[in-house]
Design a protein around this motif. Sequence first.
Motif, PDB file in Angstrom:
ATOM      1  N   UNK A  52      -9.873 -29.751  35.623  1.00 23.24           N
ATOM      2  CA  UNK A  52     -10.810 -29.632  36.734  1.00 23.24           C
ATOM      3  C   UNK A  52     -12.237 -29.543  36.204  1.00 23.24           C
ATOM      4  N   UNK A  53     -13.190 -29.973  37.065  1.00 20.34           N
ATOM      5  CA  UNK A  53     -14.605 -29.764  36.744  1.00 20.34           C
ATOM      6  C   UNK A  53     -15.276 -29.129  37.959  1.00 20.34           C
ATOM      7  N   UNK A  54     -16.397 -28.438  37.704  1.00 20.84           N
ATOM      8  CA  UNK A  54     -17.123 -27.740  38.767  1.00 20.84           C
ATOM      9  C   UNK A  54     -18.552 -28.266  38.771  1.00 20.84           C
ATOM     10  N   UNK A  55     -18.962 -28.778  39.933  1.00 24.96           N
ATOM     11  CA  UNK A  55     -20.245 -29.469  40.050  1.00 24.96           C
ATOM     12  C   UNK A  55     -21.045 -28.882  41.204  1.00 24.96           C
ATOM     13  N   UNK A  56     -22.353 -28.778  41.001  1.00 29.40           N
ATOM     14  CA  UNK A  56     -23.273 -28.510  42.107  1.00 29.40           C
ATOM     15  C   UNK A  56     -23.807 -29.864  42.558  1.00 29.40           C
ATOM     16  N   UNK A  57     -23.448 -30.283  43.790  1.00 32.27           N
ATOM     17  CA  UNK A  57     -23.792 -31.641  44.228  1.00 32.27           C
ATOM     18  C   UNK A  57     -25.220 -31.728  44.745  1.00 32.27           C
ATOM     19  N   UNK A  58     -25.567 -32.897  45.294  1.00 31.47           N
ATOM     20  CA  UNK A  58     -26.925 -33.165  45.762  1.00 31.47           C
ATOM     21  C   UNK A  58     -27.329 -32.282  46.934  1.00 31.47           C
ATOM     22  N   UNK A  59     -26.351 -31.670  47.569  1.00 32.91           N
ATOM     23  CA  UNK A  59     -26.643 -30.781  48.699  1.00 32.91           C
ATOM     24  C   UNK A  59     -26.667 -29.312  48.292  1.00 32.91           C
ATOM     25  N   UNK A  60     -26.495 -29.057  46.978  1.00 39.04           N
ATOM     26  CA  UNK A  60     -26.489 -27.687  46.505  1.00 39.04           C
ATOM     27  C   UNK A  60     -25.166 -26.983  46.702  1.00 39.04           C
ATOM     28  N   UNK A  61     -24.114 -27.733  47.018  1.00 37.01           N
ATOM     29  CA  UNK A  61     -22.802 -27.144  47.244  1.00 37.01           C
ATOM     30  C   UNK A  61     -21.912 -27.354  46.021  1.00 37.01           C
ATOM     31  N   UNK A  62     -20.996 -26.404  45.797  1.00 45.97           N
ATOM     32  CA  UNK A  62     -20.083 -26.496  44.662  1.00 45.97           C
ATOM     33  C   UNK A  62     -18.899 -27.394  45.021  1.00 45.97           C
ATOM     34  N   UNK A  63     -18.611 -28.360  44.159  1.00 48.01           N
ATOM     35  CA  UNK A  63     -17.491 -29.267  44.349  1.00 48.01           C
ATOM     36  C   UNK A  63     -16.555 -29.168  43.150  1.00 48.01           C
ATOM     37  N   UNK A  64     -15.247 -29.207  43.419  1.00 49.94           N
ATOM     38  CA  UNK A  64     -14.236 -29.177  42.359  1.00 49.94           C
ATOM     39  C   UNK A  64     -13.554 -30.551  42.334  1.00 49.94           C
ATOM     40  N   UNK A  65     -13.590 -31.207  41.181  1.00 44.32           N
ATOM     41  CA  UNK A  65     -13.036 -32.556  41.059  1.00 44.32           C
ATOM     42  C   UNK A  65     -12.002 -32.599  39.946  1.00 44.32           C
ATOM     43  N   UNK A  66     -11.075 -33.524  40.072  1.00 43.37           N
ATOM     44  CA  UNK A  66     -10.090 -33.783  39.025  1.00 43.37           C
ATOM     45  C   UNK A  66     -10.109 -35.277  38.718  1.00 43.37           C
ATOM     46  N   UNK A  67      -9.585 -35.708  37.574  1.00 47.01           N
ATOM     47  CA  UNK A  67      -9.607 -37.135  37.227  1.00 47.01           C
ATOM     48  C   UNK A  67      -9.009 -38.000  38.339  1.00 47.01           C
ATOM     49  N   UNK A  68      -9.726 -39.067  38.668  1.00 44.29           N
ATOM     50  CA  UNK A  68      -9.291 -39.983  39.722  1.00 44.29           C
ATOM     51  C   UNK A  68      -9.960 -39.732  41.051  1.00 44.29           C
ATOM     52  N   UNK A  69     -10.584 -38.554  41.239  1.00 47.05           N
ATOM     53  CA  UNK A  69     -11.248 -38.256  42.509  1.00 47.05           C
ATOM     54  C   UNK A  69     -12.462 -39.159  42.703  1.00 47.05           C
ATOM     55  N   UNK A  70     -12.676 -39.546  43.968  1.00 48.91           N
ATOM     56  CA  UNK A  70     -13.794 -40.427  44.294  1.00 48.91           C
ATOM     57  C   UNK A  70     -15.101 -39.658  44.341  1.00 48.91           C
ATOM     58  N   UNK A  71     -16.151 -40.323  43.890  1.00 49.94           N
ATOM     59  CA  UNK A  71     -17.517 -39.861  44.066  1.00 49.94           C
ATOM     60  C   UNK A  71     -18.306 -41.046  44.610  1.00 49.94           C
ATOM     61  N   UNK A  72     -19.550 -40.815  44.937  1.00 52.49           N
ATOM     62  CA  UNK A  72     -20.387 -41.905  45.442  1.00 52.49           C
ATOM     63  C   UNK A  72     -20.516 -43.002  44.383  1.00 52.49           C
ATOM     64  N   UNK A  73     -20.079 -44.213  44.740  1.00 50.70           N
ATOM     65  CA  UNK A  73     -20.122 -45.425  43.910  1.00 50.70           C
ATOM     66  C   UNK A  73     -19.057 -45.461  42.812  1.00 50.70           C
TER      67      UNK A  73
END
Length: 286
Positions: free
Chosen positions: A233-254
């Motif tokens: 898993x990875x933990x990201x602060x996105x463009x809206x300032x919110x925390x997102x949890x992603x795993x390999x294969x998850x979609x992101x913009x583009x």
Amino acid sequence: MSYALRNSLILLVTLLLIAGAAFSYIKFVQKAEINDLTTELESLNRDYGTKTEIRDQYPPLLERYNKARDIVQNFDKKLYSSNNPDDVYDYLSEINDENLELFYDFTYQDSTVNNQYGILRSRIVGTGIYSDFVTFINKIENSLYLNKIENVNITPGVGEATQDYVNFNMTLNSYYQKIVFETAEDIQQKFRIDSTISVFNPLKPLVLSSVPANTDNLTNIEQSRLIGLTSTRIFIIDQNGETQILKPGDKVYLGYLREIDSENKEVIFNLDKGGIQEIFTLKVER
């Protein structure tokens, strides 16, 4: 004149009258009846001969009919039962179900007749997503009823944000029965598709003039910060300032998250910027 001679003459005249009457009856009555009976006999003989030929031909004809019937009933195609263009329109409407984004106008043009079948000719003009258009044609040509498509013309759609829309027009030939013949219809096999047909859009530009908008508000990793990661898993602060949890294969913009590199504390994304493939890497902030 002696009595014996007179009697002989009377007898002779009587015999002549009887013979004449008999000859006249045979000549003018019986001969006509004989001619009529002879003609009738000849007609009956001809009729008997014809029916004998039909009797002799019936077994092989019945065998041919049964074979032809079996072929037609086991064939994967059938003809429309009438020359009603509404039947063709209804059939196309069933093919163009809710899974296809396709819009078209159906115009009946004319009908031609051959010995045992007829052809309904129609014109179809519309617009839709290219892959759905290919699927539409695929279903028409491979499904139960016999249709042939001619004179297909496709042009790229104008002003469509997805770049996947095309404008199209084509001629549809639909075959119908002129002679009614018993056929079997398997409803389960009414609509068929050839899965080997490609839906790749050759009209779509390989490189777009602009990237698609982020209409689904996916994580824009170019405007995000990586604040932590694990092996899965990875933990990201996105463009809206919110925390997102992603795993390999998850979609992101583009694109999508391709790999987590725990050893180097970085993650790798694959991005598709309108046809240009990029690899984007984020490192954990310290």
